[in-house]
Design a protein around this motif. Structure first.
Motif, short mmCIF file in Angstrom:
data_model
loop_
_atom_site.label_atom_id
_atom_site.label_comp_id
_atom_site.label_asym_id
_atom_site.label_seq_id
_atom_site.Cartn_x
_atom_site.Cartn_y
_atom_site.Cartn_z
N GLU A 117 3.34 -0.37 10.10
CA GLU A 117 4.76 -0.04 10.17
C GLU A 117 5.47 0.09 8.69
O GLU A 117 6.15 0.86 8.46
CB GLU A 117 5.74 -0.76 11.11
N THR A 118 4.88 -0.99 8.02
CA THR A 118 5.82 -1.10 6.72
C THR A 118 4.71 -0.97 5.51
O THR A 118 5.03 -0.91 4.10
CB THR A 118 6.22 -2.64 6.26
N ASN A 119 3.25 -0.73 5.70
CA ASN A 119 2.14 -0.56 4.60
C ASN A 119 2.33 -1.70 3.86
O ASN A 119 1.83 -1.75 2.62
CB ASN A 119 2.51 0.68 3.79
N VAL A 120 2.67 -2.84 4.50
CA VAL A 120 2.58 -4.36 3.62
C VAL A 120 1.19 -4.75 4.05
O VAL A 120 0.93 -4.94 5.14
CB VAL A 120 3.78 -5.18 4.29
N LEU A 121 0.37 -5.28 3.20
CA LEU A 121 -1.00 -5.86 3.14
C LEU A 121 -0.76 -7.26 3.21
O LEU A 121 0.01 -7.64 2.44
CB LEU A 121 -2.03 -5.45 2.34
N PHE A 122 -1.31 -8.11 3.98
CA PHE A 122 -1.39 -9.56 3.83
C PHE A 122 -2.77 -10.16 3.87
O PHE A 122 -3.49 -9.77 4.56
CB PHE A 122 -0.73 -9.94 5.46
N GLY A 123 -2.77 -10.81 2.49
CA GLY A 123 -4.29 -11.42 2.40
C GLY A 123 -4.14 -12.92 2.56
O GLY A 123 -2.99 -13.48 2.15
N LEU A 139 1.13 -1.16 -0.13
CA LEU A 139 -0.07 -0.01 0.18
C LEU A 139 0.82 1.15 -0.05
O LEU A 139 2.01 1.22 0.47
CB LEU A 139 -0.86 0.02 1.39
N HIS A 140 0.45 2.30 -0.84
CA HIS A 140 1.25 3.51 -0.84
C HIS A 140 0.83 4.03 0.71
O HIS A 140 -0.01 4.05 1.32
CB HIS A 140 0.79 4.61 -1.88
N GLU A 141 1.92 4.81 1.06
CA GLU A 141 2.00 5.69 2.24
C GLU A 141 0.78 6.63 2.21
O GLU A 141 0.45 7.10 1.35
CB GLU A 141 3.39 6.60 2.40
N GLY A 142 0.20 6.77 3.53
CA GLY A 142 -0.97 7.62 3.70
C GLY A 142 -2.35 7.17 3.21
O GLY A 142 -3.19 8.03 3.07
N LYS A 143 -2.52 5.90 2.55
CA LYS A 143 -3.59 5.35 1.83
C LYS A 143 -4.37 4.44 2.47
O LYS A 143 -5.31 4.05 2.11
CB LYS A 143 -3.17 4.87 0.31
#
Length: 104
Positions: free
Chosen positions: A48-54, A10-14
């Motif tokens: 913390e990282t903006n990583v999405l886990f699906g 995910l982009h920062e701030g989104k």
């Protein structure tokens, strides 16, 4: 039935926009996913990282592999590309994850 897990970026701030769009998930996309044998689908965010886990259950792997060819899926990806890392075809950059432990 198999479980599939992956991460996206995910982009920062989104975060709020990503959540809003999924809270308003298009009924036709929801139906397409269900018809493709996908259930118990969750997406988590590491803030913390903006990583999405699906993670999702997949009843029909062949149908899941066909999703990228469906017009509704392509439309959703185009809608989401401005808030997450995307490939040239607008699909999200996605990294498959290997299951190393499961407890039922």
């Amino acid at each position: 039935m198999s479980r599939v897990a992956f991460k996206m970026y995910l982009h920062e701030g989104k975060t709020d926009e990503y959540k809003r769009r999924h809270d308003e998930l298009w009924p036709e996309l929801h139906e397409l996913l269900k018809q493709s044998g996908i259930g118990n689908y969750s997406i988590f965010l590491d803030e913390e990282t903006n990583v999405l886990f699906g993670v999702m259950n997949v009843a029909d792997e062949a149908a899941r592999r066909e999703l990228p060819n469906h017009p509704v899926m392509k439309k959703w990806w185009a809608y989401m590309k401005d808030i997450m890392e995307s490939n040239p075809d607008n699909s999200p950059v996605s990294t498959p994850l290997q299951e190393v432990f499961y407890m039922e």
